[in-house]
Write a protein that holds these residues in place. Structure first.
Motif, PDB file in Angstrom:
ATOM      1  N   SER A  20     -54.391 -38.296 -61.654  1.00 20.45           N
ATOM      2  CA  SER A  20     -54.256 -39.190 -62.796  1.00 20.45           C
ATOM      3  C   SER A  20     -53.236 -40.271 -62.502  1.00 20.45           C
ATOM      4  CB  SER A  20     -53.834 -38.396 -64.041  1.00 20.45           C
ATOM      5  OG  SER A  20     -54.781 -37.415 -64.340  1.00 20.45           O
ATOM      6  N   PRO A  21     -53.502 -41.150 -61.548  1.00 22.28           N
ATOM      7  CA  PRO A  21     -52.543 -42.210 -61.248  1.00 22.28           C
ATOM      8  C   PRO A  21     -52.484 -43.204 -62.403  1.00 22.28           C
ATOM      9  CG  PRO A  21     -54.593 -42.614 -60.094  1.00 22.28           C
ATOM     10  CD  PRO A  21     -54.727 -41.274 -60.733  1.00 22.28           C
ATOM     11  N   ILE A  22     -51.466 -44.041 -62.376  1.00 24.26           N
ATOM     12  CA  ILE A  22     -51.380 -45.099 -63.381  1.00 24.26           C
ATOM     13  C   ILE A  22     -52.561 -46.044 -63.161  1.00 24.26           C
ATOM     14  CG2 ILE A  22     -49.978 -47.013 -64.222  1.00 24.26           C
ATOM     15  CD1 ILE A  22     -47.522 -45.455 -63.262  1.00 24.26           C
ATOM     16  N   MET A  23     -53.425 -46.154 -64.155  1.00 24.61           N
ATOM     17  CA  MET A  23     -54.725 -46.773 -63.954  1.00 24.61           C
ATOM     18  C   MET A  23     -54.782 -48.224 -64.446  1.00 24.61           C
ATOM     19  SD  MET A  23     -56.336 -44.308 -62.511  1.00 24.61           S
ATOM     20  CE  MET A  23     -58.096 -44.557 -62.613  1.00 24.61           C
ATOM     21  N   ASP A  24     -53.695 -48.984 -64.330  1.00 24.35           N
ATOM     22  CA  ASP A  24     -53.717 -50.366 -64.796  1.00 24.35           C
ATOM     23  C   ASP A  24     -53.592 -51.366 -63.654  1.00 24.35           C
ATOM     24  OD1 ASP A  24     -51.139 -49.909 -64.070  1.00 24.35           O
ATOM     25  OD2 ASP A  24     -50.228 -50.582 -65.944  1.00 24.35           O
ATOM     26  N   ALA A  25     -53.681 -50.881 -62.413  1.00 21.64           N
ATOM     27  CA  ALA A  25     -53.481 -51.801 -61.282  1.00 21.64           C
ATOM     28  C   ALA A  25     -54.571 -52.862 -61.240  1.00 21.64           C
ATOM     29  CB  ALA A  25     -53.459 -51.013 -59.969  1.00 21.64           C
ATOM     30  N   TRP A  26     -55.816 -52.468 -61.455  1.00 17.33           N
ATOM     31  CA  TRP A  26     -56.928 -53.408 -61.331  1.00 17.33           C
ATOM     32  C   TRP A  26     -56.938 -54.447 -62.445  1.00 17.33           C
ATOM     33  CZ3 TRP A  26     -60.538 -53.813 -65.202  1.00 17.33           C
ATOM     34  CH2 TRP A  26     -60.539 -52.792 -66.155  1.00 17.33           C
TER      35      TRP A  26
ATOM     36  N   LYS B 178     -64.863 -53.970 -59.689  1.00 15.82           N
ATOM     37  CA  LYS B 178     -65.334 -52.586 -59.623  1.00 15.82           C
ATOM     38  C   LYS B 178     -64.190 -51.576 -59.643  1.00 15.82           C
ATOM     39  CE  LYS B 178     -69.639 -53.687 -59.536  1.00 15.82           C
ATOM     40  NZ  LYS B 178     -70.525 -53.375 -60.687  1.00 15.82           N
ATOM     41  N   GLN B 179     -62.993 -52.040 -59.933  1.00 16.56           N
ATOM     42  CA  GLN B 179     -61.841 -51.156 -60.165  1.00 16.56           C
ATOM     43  C   GLN B 179     -61.446 -50.348 -58.922  1.00 16.56           C
ATOM     44  OE1 GLN B 179     -62.816 -48.741 -63.570  1.00 16.56           O
ATOM     45  NE2 GLN B 179     -63.677 -50.452 -64.696  1.00 16.56           N
ATOM     46  N   CYS B 180     -61.665 -50.923 -57.744  1.00 17.71           N
ATOM     47  CA  CYS B 180     -61.299 -50.215 -56.514  1.00 17.71           C
ATOM     48  C   CYS B 180     -59.801 -49.939 -56.446  1.00 17.71           C
ATOM     49  CB  CYS B 180     -61.736 -51.022 -55.287  1.00 17.71           C
ATOM     50  SG  CYS B 180     -63.521 -51.325 -55.183  1.00 17.71           S
ATOM     51  N   ARG B 181     -59.013 -50.779 -57.148  1.00 18.41           N
ATOM     52  CA  ARG B 181     -57.558 -50.608 -57.063  1.00 18.41           C
ATOM     53  C   ARG B 181     -57.046 -49.505 -57.977  1.00 18.41           C
ATOM     54  NH1 ARG B 181     -54.399 -56.061 -57.191  1.00 18.41           N
ATOM     55  NH2 ARG B 181     -52.889 -54.780 -56.089  1.00 18.41           N
ATOM     56  N   ASN B 182     -57.944 -48.867 -58.731  1.00 21.12           N
ATOM     57  CA  ASN B 182     -57.537 -47.654 -59.425  1.00 21.12           C
ATOM     58  C   ASN B 182     -57.026 -46.613 -58.441  1.00 21.12           C
ATOM     59  OD1 ASN B 182     -58.242 -48.704 -61.856  1.00 21.12           O
ATOM     60  ND2 ASN B 182     -60.020 -47.400 -62.196  1.00 21.12           N
ATOM     61  N   CYS B 183     -57.706 -46.531 -57.311  1.00 25.37           N
ATOM     62  CA  CYS B 183     -57.400 -45.476 -56.336  1.00 25.37           C
ATOM     63  C   CYS B 183     -56.740 -46.004 -55.068  1.00 25.37           C
ATOM     64  CB  CYS B 183     -58.687 -44.740 -55.955  1.00 25.37           C
ATOM     65  SG  CYS B 183     -59.519 -43.949 -57.346  1.00 25.37           S
ATOM     66  N   HIS B 184     -56.963 -47.258 -54.717  1.00 21.75           N
ATOM     67  CA  HIS B 184     -56.470 -47.804 -53.454  1.00 21.75           C
ATOM     68  C   HIS B 184     -55.480 -48.936 -53.708  1.00 21.75           C
ATOM     69  CE1 HIS B 184     -59.518 -45.617 -51.139  1.00 21.75           C
ATOM     70  NE2 HIS B 184     -60.399 -45.993 -52.059  1.00 21.75           N
ATOM     71  N   SER B 185     -54.478 -49.004 -52.880  1.00 17.89           N
ATOM     72  CA  SER B 185     -53.520 -50.105 -52.975  1.00 17.89           C
ATOM     73  C   SER B 185     -53.745 -51.081 -51.831  1.00 17.89           C
ATOM     74  CB  SER B 185     -52.087 -49.570 -52.918  1.00 17.89           C
ATOM     75  OG  SER B 185     -51.809 -49.019 -51.635  1.00 17.89           O
TER      76      SER B 185
ATOM     77  N   SER C  29     -49.456 -52.664 -53.898  1.00 11.46           N
ATOM     78  CA  SER C  29     -49.676 -52.341 -55.306  1.00 11.46           C
ATOM     79  C   SER C  29     -51.085 -51.797 -55.480  1.00 11.46           C
ATOM     80  CB  SER C  29     -49.478 -53.576 -56.195  1.00 11.46           C
ATOM     81  OG  SER C  29     -50.442 -54.568 -55.894  1.00 11.46           O
ATOM     82  N   GLY C  30     -51.209 -50.889 -56.431  1.00  7.19           N
ATOM     83  CA  GLY C  30     -52.495 -50.256 -56.692  1.00  7.19           C
ATOM     84  C   GLY C  30     -52.341 -48.764 -56.865  1.00  7.19           C
TER      85      GLY C  30
END
Length: 489
Positions: A369-375, A402-409, A413-414
């Motif tokens: 459950s990472p912080i999901m606001d990066a994208w 496509k919200q790839c930065r939810n999981c990848h930085s 950042s990400g």
């Protein structure tokens, strides 16, 4: 009063309950066991009764079908008078019950109450803990929201790894190879009939053994448990320095149980019911299933383990832990009870508790459950799209949309769920990037059905730009050799 007395005598003559009830209520217990440390078992029983009553009321409205489950819960939340409060009492009662049962198990272990002659009482308590966790898990599935759907999918994936019988177990659990209408019917039966029935039977047997064997005496240093002498010493202690269970010990149990029920009611009124969240949708794969707190540690552990160790851990560690708990009273049924004389046991308990606490904390925000606001808040760093082709720039747009930065930085950042992509073009060739995007792998879902061919091409072109300056991207050595061979005369 005479009529009431006659009615009472009529029932008593046929049921013969007065004698056993008096014996249970007035049986002497050691005076030092009438303590606040001994109230957790009664509180757990009270919470079980709360779950039974609220569960029966919820079952009147709940519809265990894939099409209506989510709607029936919203009907309870929004339209039925105090339906939301009933759901909240049931949900928070479940959380409190898991916590109280765990505290009770820790107290029993710390006080050495698993030793002779209470070995079977402890073993039954271990199964009651497993049943309590089973109730909690099946209850979360019945919410049938996005978390429940994907959490069940992960649970089924874990079960499928059992050698030889993994596939049949999944089909038995889900009612088929996929999560469908039959799945909720089976979980409803487990949650409402099977597990509560077993738990009530175990609870009645557990209470019976506590009454017949007596409440564990206070663990005094130097008071050694020996099978040959313990029963005689306990009875002498109970009659010499004992008090009747009612009222000397019972009032503390009643007071604490009432306090726990009040705490459940306050949480229910202030915090409301647990879910349901968004409707379950198997096409939304950009989701992060978040289990209830008592399973967070397991998800965090599995996420941190290397992929090669996940299956061995799943198949061995839980089984070994349960076997150790069941074997404990059989291997250590005699000796000291006092925690002052059992430093190794207490150190092991503290280590396990601290580890579970740490992993539970990690599970609340990372990696599941990472912080999901990066994208949404952090755009792709400008340096990543400087001097790139229009196709590569379009790939950056796809990467963001496509919200790839939810999981990848990238660029520091990400998200933290997947690896950083700043040097991905050095690690993976073009073909490998395409395959990873379309088919997924490891913890990464497959995006083949969520990306059009032009979007996939643009995304891969952008990913190929993510490499250190001056360093060549990864290439397929076999293809280079084929090209070199074709160019030779």
């Amino acid at each position: 009063m005479s009529r009431i007395k006659k009615l009472y005598n009529w029932f008593e003559m046929r049921l013969q309950l007065e004698g056993p009830i008096k014996d249970a209520a007035l049986h002497p217990v050691p005076k030092n066991t009438a303590s606040w440390f001994y109230v957790f078992g009664s509180a757990a029983t009270t919470l079980l009764m709360l779950q039974v009553v609220t569960g029966i009321l919820l079952a009147i409205v709940y519809v265990p079908s894939g099409a209506e489950a989510w709607n029936s819960l919203n009907e309870l939340n929004q339209h039925l008078y105090l339906g939301w409060f009933l759901r909240a009492m049931h949900g928070w009662g479940s959380n409190f019950m898991v916590a109280v049962v765990l505290i009770h198990m820790v107290q029993v272990f710390t006080f050495g109450a698993y030793k002779f002659p209470r070995e079977l009482t402890w073993i039954l308590g271990v199964f009651m803990l497993l049943m309590t966790l089973g109730m909690a898990f099946t209850g979360q599935v019945l919410r049938f929201d996005q978390d429940a759907y994907w959490g069940l999918g992960i649970g089924a994936s874990i079960m499928s790894r059992v050698p030889l019988i993994g596939g049949p177990l999944v089909n038995l659990l889900l009612g088929g190879p996929i999560i469908a209408g039959a799945t909720l019917s089976r979980f409803f039966a487990l949650h409402v009939f099977v597990i509560p029935g077993i738990l009530l039977l175990f609870t009645a047997t557990h209470i019976w053994m506590v009454i017949k064997l007596g409440i564990n005496d206070w663990p005094m240093p130097g008071r050694i448990v020996r099978r040959s002498t313990y029963l005689q010493e306990y009875h002498e202690l109970a009659h010499r320095d004992g008090v009747p269970f009612v009222p000397d010990a019972l009032w503390k149990d009643l007071f604490f149980s009432a306090a726990v029920l009040a705490a459940v009611a306050v949480c229910a009124f202030v915090l409301g019911p647990l879910g349901p969240g968004g409707q379950p949708d198997p096409t939304i794969i950009q989701t992060v299933p978040k289990p209830d707190f008592f399973f967070l540690w397991l998800y965090a552990v599995l996420a941190y383990l290397p992929p090669s160790l996940e299956t061995p851990f799943i198949l061995t560690v839980p089984v070994l832990a349960i076997c150790a708990l069941l074997a404990l009273p059989l291997l250590a049924g005699e000796g000291e009870k006092s925690w002052h004389r059992r430093p190794v046991a207490i150190l092991l308990l503290v280590t396990i508790a601290v580890s579970l606490g740490i992993f539970t904390h990690l599970g609340t925000f990372t990696p599941w459950s990472p912080i999901m606001d990066a994208w949404s808040s952090d755009p792709v760093p400008p340096k990543m799209v400087h001097d790139v082709t229009p196709l590569e720039r379009q790939g950056a747009v796809v990467f963001q949309a496509k919200q790839c930065r939810n999981c990848h930085s990238i660029g520091g950042s990400g998200g933290l769920r997947g690896p950083a992509l700043d040097e991905v073009a050095v690690r993976l060739t073009e073909d490998q990037l395409i395959r990873q995007v379309l088919q997924g792998g490891g913890n990464m879902p497959a995006y083949g059905k969520n990306l059009s061919p032009p979007e996939t091409t643009a995304l891969v072109r952008f990913l190929e730009t993510l490499k250190p300056t001056g360093q060549r991207p990864a290439v397929d050595a076999s293809q280079q050799e084929q090209k070199a061979s074709a160019q030779q005369p």
